[in-house]
Design an enzyme around this catalytic site. Sequence first.
Site, PDB file in Angstrom:
ATOM      1  CG  LEU A 131       6.695   0.398 -25.992  1.00 35.67           C
ATOM      2  CD1 LEU A 131       8.094   0.147 -26.543  1.00 35.67           C
ATOM      3  CD2 LEU A 131       5.920   1.287 -26.939  1.00 35.67           C
ATOM      4  CB  THR A 132       8.770  -2.013 -20.463  1.00 31.89           C
ATOM      5  OG1 THR A 132       9.915  -1.392 -21.047  1.00 31.89           O
ATOM      6  CG2 THR A 132       8.867  -3.518 -20.652  1.00 31.89           C
ATOM      7  CB  CYS A 133       8.512   3.163 -22.304  1.00 35.33           C
ATOM      8  SG  CYS A 133      10.273   2.832 -22.368  1.00 35.33           S
ATOM      9  CG  HIS A 134       4.536   4.025 -24.012  1.00 40.35           C
ATOM     10  ND1 HIS A 134       4.388   5.339 -23.663  1.00 40.35           N
ATOM     11  CD2 HIS A 134       5.581   3.980 -24.887  1.00 40.35           C
ATOM     12  CE1 HIS A 134       5.280   6.071 -24.299  1.00 40.35           C
ATOM     13  NE2 HIS A 134       6.031   5.271 -25.045  1.00 40.35           N
TER      14      HIS A 134
END
Length: 856
Positions: free
Chosen positions: A822-825
């Site tokens: 999950l690249t956002c986090h």
Amino acid sequence: MLCFWGAQVREGFGLVQPDKVKHGNSGIRSVCPKTAVRDMSAGRSFVGFIRDGKVWVLRLRSEDCDHDGKLKQLQLKNDRIRLIVCGGDGAVLLAYGGKVLIMDKPTVCRPLEGLDNRQVIQIACGDHHSMALTKDGQVLVWGENSHGQLGLRKDHPGSPSAQHVQSLSGIPLAQISAGGDHSFGLSLSGVVFGWGKNSAGQLGLGDTTDRHVPTVVNSLHRKKTVSISCGGEHTATLSKGGTVFTFGSGGSGQLGHKSFKDEHRPRVVAELWGSEVSQVTCGRHHTLVSVASSKLIYSFGCGMQGQLGNGKIINKSVPFPVNLPTECNHDYTIEKLIAGENHSFALFFKEPGNESKPNPSRGILTLDDRMIDRWLSGSDPWKVVKKDINKVFSSAASLNGSFLKTSRDEHYQTSEDHCGLDFDLAKTSFAKLSKNERSMSEVVKVVQQMLPSLNPNPAGVESLRVYLLLPELIRRLQKQQRTELTEALASKILQLNPDARKVLEMNWSKLPDDCLKGLVKLFKKASANLIGRMAADTMNWDIMTRLPKFVQILQMVYQVCCRANRNITKSDFIINEINDLLDVVRTKKLMLCQRNSQTRQSSEFTYLMLLLCFPIFILHLLIIPHQLSVEKEKYFLFGILCGLAFNNTSVVHLPFPLALFKKLLDVKPSLEDLIEFSPISHTNLHTVKVELDPAETDFVDKYVDYILNKSVEEAFEEFKRGFFKACDRCMVEMFEPEELRGVLVGNEEYDWDILKQVHAYTHHPTIISFWEVFEELTSNEKKAFLLFLTGFEKVPILGMSAVKMSVRPLFSFTQDHLPQALTCHSLLDLPVYQNKETLKAKVIEAINHKRGFWEE
């Protein structure tokens, strides 16, 4: 007078003594009770009569019983009944106050559950289900749902209590009708909705598939339908002017088409063409129509019990006159036709000129100019006015049925590109209403409560009229009330499903010029109001989340105007107050930048950063595609995206050269910058420059200037304009070109030990194994993992410590699943593998897939 014909019944039904029954030709009998029959209905098992507000019922003979029951009066306490509808096994009664009673046992009635004090104006019964229409336009249903006849949903089992058909919310209905196991609704503008059993095509949809939700019968579009009647498995509609359409089962000739076959789509009964039919009603297998002007009744369909009234025991597939008593042609007018299972009835009233007309008390409540005049005149007490306002403005259906364009029947032309509203009448009425502050305040309060209930998935185009009427009302409010209601309206517009929003946009494109400009002004004023408040209080986060709604609506309207070539200019959409806000933001940011570097972490600084990437620029962006070529627009939009990335300190996975950042900072690129584009050209030009006389090196400088500046000038200027549209120049100019590139693109100072240290560490065996595997990866594989984890390959300007990585073991995944990120986090979801070798193989496979937003 009551005339009846068909299957054998108790002589006179017990309404009069047997010797008082008059026998005419073709088996038609008539009675004139001392207490007149004001309404009646015949079902499969019962026939019911209303006299002086009281109800009498008689059980009909059947296969199980070869004789009729006795006429019995129902026990109703103090309820006075005005309508009765008999269905398959029981009956439904409607009292004058709007109360609904159910008769499911002989002489025993009970109130219907689930009405919640709603005022019902119409009722209908099928074989195993019933319907009710309320004064505010809601359709309520109860009973069985074996074929979807309740219109609720496919898996709904049915209900003994009243249930709201939510898919018809907002539709201003004129009539409801129930057949054997199918149902119909008719709107004020003649739109026909059918649902339920469709085995014989009785829904008129061109097939034999049951429908579990109300579905528009497109074949009847613009036919000016004014009434519908449902039989056992067939349906008849009547258009304004007297044209009759029938469809469904035709096995007994009940469609009147000179055949005994089914029809899956509405078809005109040609034999009645030009007769100006005034009523049509369907029985189980036969149909009756009346022509008020000539006092004639026609029948067709099953006549095996004499129910056609022509003196023959035969089925007829074409309309044939009923042999009415001669006095019917002189002293009486036809009030109502009733077609039952095997019986036919006709109610005649002696009052001359009492031809059948719509009963106002059976229509939903709508708003008109006369009602507003009554509110403002003071003739009604405030308590009554307040109650009326609540009824009208709390109902989307009531509003959608108001201010219809009745001139030349234009509202019957309602479609996706014709709303059917009389805007001149609406504007006049709302302007008049706005002069009374007390009434207007009550309207605002009620509308505020009504708006959240609007259906985002409307069943028909008529339910969208409320979105066209409310702006005309809201424009006349005071500033604060106007902004609040405009915001609520914008929210509901944005929640509409794509198809409904497309229809609304089509309606906008057809608005009169003053209404269209008024719509733009409404949302502009609301936007300007919030922007002004933001300029006064830039820390108001609430306003920041509200403003985009208005801007998005303005976007939609602007695009509509462009597509429709409407006479409205771009300047009409520009929100000039934004300049005041930007001046405030720039001033505050400059003050913050002059303090110290720690200020960048403050909430106010973050807020100001967000302001610059706020969607208030969307409208300007919308206008500028109409000014640039497509290629220019791409560079401009790309510049905005990069500016937003800078504001949000997001690393962009793109190989930007140093020359671009120099140009953004107005630093002239040099020959050395060419090496990133073409090392060979750089080497050759460098050699030439060394060998040339210093006075002749102007050639090399011009060549470099052409490659890095002039050849890309148009594209770069659009990129630069977009970049600084989304971020403040004074912030960018604080950096050197190399630093600016580091902020946007990242750097290559890979410190993998720091990544491991900042990882939210847990001592799970799988996570321990993962870091052991990570240490074994090559340098390029570690970079690939960083890209897989974060979406960027280089290190953020703040270093590897800015990558707050965490690992989450997944126990429910199989051994075949790959790790996910999950690249956002910077979150790694890691399946729990059986051994370290499998884990390493899966990690390498995952990072080499090269899937994501950076590569197709």
